[in-house]
Design an enzyme around this catalytic site. Structure first.
Site, PDB file in Angstrom:
ATOM      1  N   GLY A  46     -48.197  88.738  38.990  1.00 22.05           N
ATOM      2  CA  GLY A  46     -49.525  89.545  38.964  1.00 22.05           C
ATOM      3  C   GLY A  46     -49.085  91.026  38.667  1.00 22.05           C
ATOM      4  CD  GLN A  51     -47.728  96.487  39.528  1.00 25.11           C
ATOM      5  OE1 GLN A  51     -48.345  95.501  39.291  1.00 25.11           O
ATOM      6  NE2 GLN A  51     -46.577  96.561  39.629  1.00 25.11           N
ATOM      7  CB  CYS A  99     -43.492  95.220  43.747  1.00 27.11           C
ATOM      8  SG  CYS A  99     -44.555  96.306  42.837  1.00 27.11           S
ATOM      9  CG  LEU A 100     -43.537  93.119  37.951  1.00 29.72           C
ATOM     10  CD1 LEU A 100     -44.785  92.678  36.886  1.00 29.72           C
ATOM     11  CD2 LEU A 100     -42.158  92.534  37.435  1.00 29.72           C
ATOM     12  CG  HIS A 141     -48.174  92.457  45.651  1.00 32.32           C
ATOM     13  ND1 HIS A 141     -46.557  92.547  46.082  1.00 32.32           N
ATOM     14  CD2 HIS A 141     -48.066  93.158  44.480  1.00 32.32           C
ATOM     15  CE1 HIS A 141     -46.053  93.184  45.280  1.00 32.32           C
ATOM     16  NE2 HIS A 141     -46.694  93.911  44.339  1.00 32.32           N
ATOM     17  CD  GLU A 142     -50.661  92.227  41.535  1.00 30.15           C
ATOM     18  OE1 GLU A 142     -50.654  93.493  41.165  1.00 30.15           O
ATOM     19  OE2 GLU A 142     -49.371  91.567  41.874  1.00 30.15           O
ATOM     20  CG  HIS A 145     -50.021  97.431  43.091  1.00 26.76           C
ATOM     21  ND1 HIS A 145     -48.959  98.169  42.893  1.00 26.76           N
ATOM     22  CD2 HIS A 145     -49.431  96.094  42.843  1.00 26.76           C
ATOM     23  CE1 HIS A 145     -47.920  97.704  43.000  1.00 26.76           C
ATOM     24  NE2 HIS A 145     -48.007  96.461  42.993  1.00 26.76           N
TER      25      HIS A 145
HETATM   26 NI    NI Z   1     -46.318  95.080  42.788  1.00 27.71          NI
END
Ligand code: NI
Length: 188
Positions: A46, A51, A99-100, A141-142, A145
């Site tokens: 995702g 991000q 998480c990226l 999670h997304e 963000h």
């Molecule tokens: Ni993330």
């Protein structure tokens, strides 16, 4: 399409509420195409627009469920409805999230087992997706963000010292840190 740098914890765009999308134009199409490409290259399941430094309420996802069903898409201006979240300790392996924007680390977190996301697609058609298990986790999670939260903001207190130490050691937690999928050797 372009792979965009992924910003890391500390960049203000990650820590504020993202704005509703009001204009559905070619720029939005290109942004979403870049999000898919960046997510795939990372690779991640995702990606939320903040991000890649864009404070808009958009996320993409790509995930194959246990039964082989492939889920892939974009949700714009999402609204999330959650089932109950257990008060139990999260499983350190089964419920560890990454998480990226805090790449290379994983910490366990309880999430709702079921979630329903509504929103629109690029053509402003309504979307409604019912998810469970890890797929529901991705949506949670997304969605976080888009409200200015990383999953590490939600961990049990026992993990917070680790998060702080990593942030310090990596030089994160300040504005301007990012990594480029395909170029920098980092994984989220
Ligand atoms: Ni993330």
């Amino acid at each position: 399409m372009t792979i965009r740098p992924i910003v890391i914890k500390g960049n203000p765009v990650l820590h504020r509420r993202a704005d509703e999308v009001t204009v559905f134009d070619q720029d939005l199409r290109e942004l979403v195409a870049d999000m898919f490409e960046t997510m795939d290259k990372a690779p991640g399941v995702g990606l939320a627009a903040p991000q890649i430094g864009v404070g808009k309420r958009i996320f993409t996802y790509t995930y194959t469920e246990d039964d082989g069903t492939h889920r892939r898409g974009v949700v714009i201006n999402p609204v999330l409805e959650l089932g109950p979240i257990s008060e139990e300790e999260p499983d350190i392996e089964e419920e560890a999230e990454g998480c990226l924007s805090f790449p290379g680390y994983r910490f366990p977190l309880k999430r709702a087992e079921v979630a329903t996301v509504t929103g629109v697609d690029l053509e402003q058609n309504p979307i409604k997706i019912e998810a469970s298990g890890w797929f529901a986790r991705i949506f949670q999670h997304e969605f976080d963000h888009l409200n200015g939260f990383l999953y590490i903001d939600k961990l049990r207190s026992e993990w917070l010292d680790d998060v702080e130490e990593i942030t310090k050691d990596e030089g994160w937690g300040v504005d301007g840190k990012s990594w480029l999928p395909g170029q920098d050797n980092l994984e989220g």
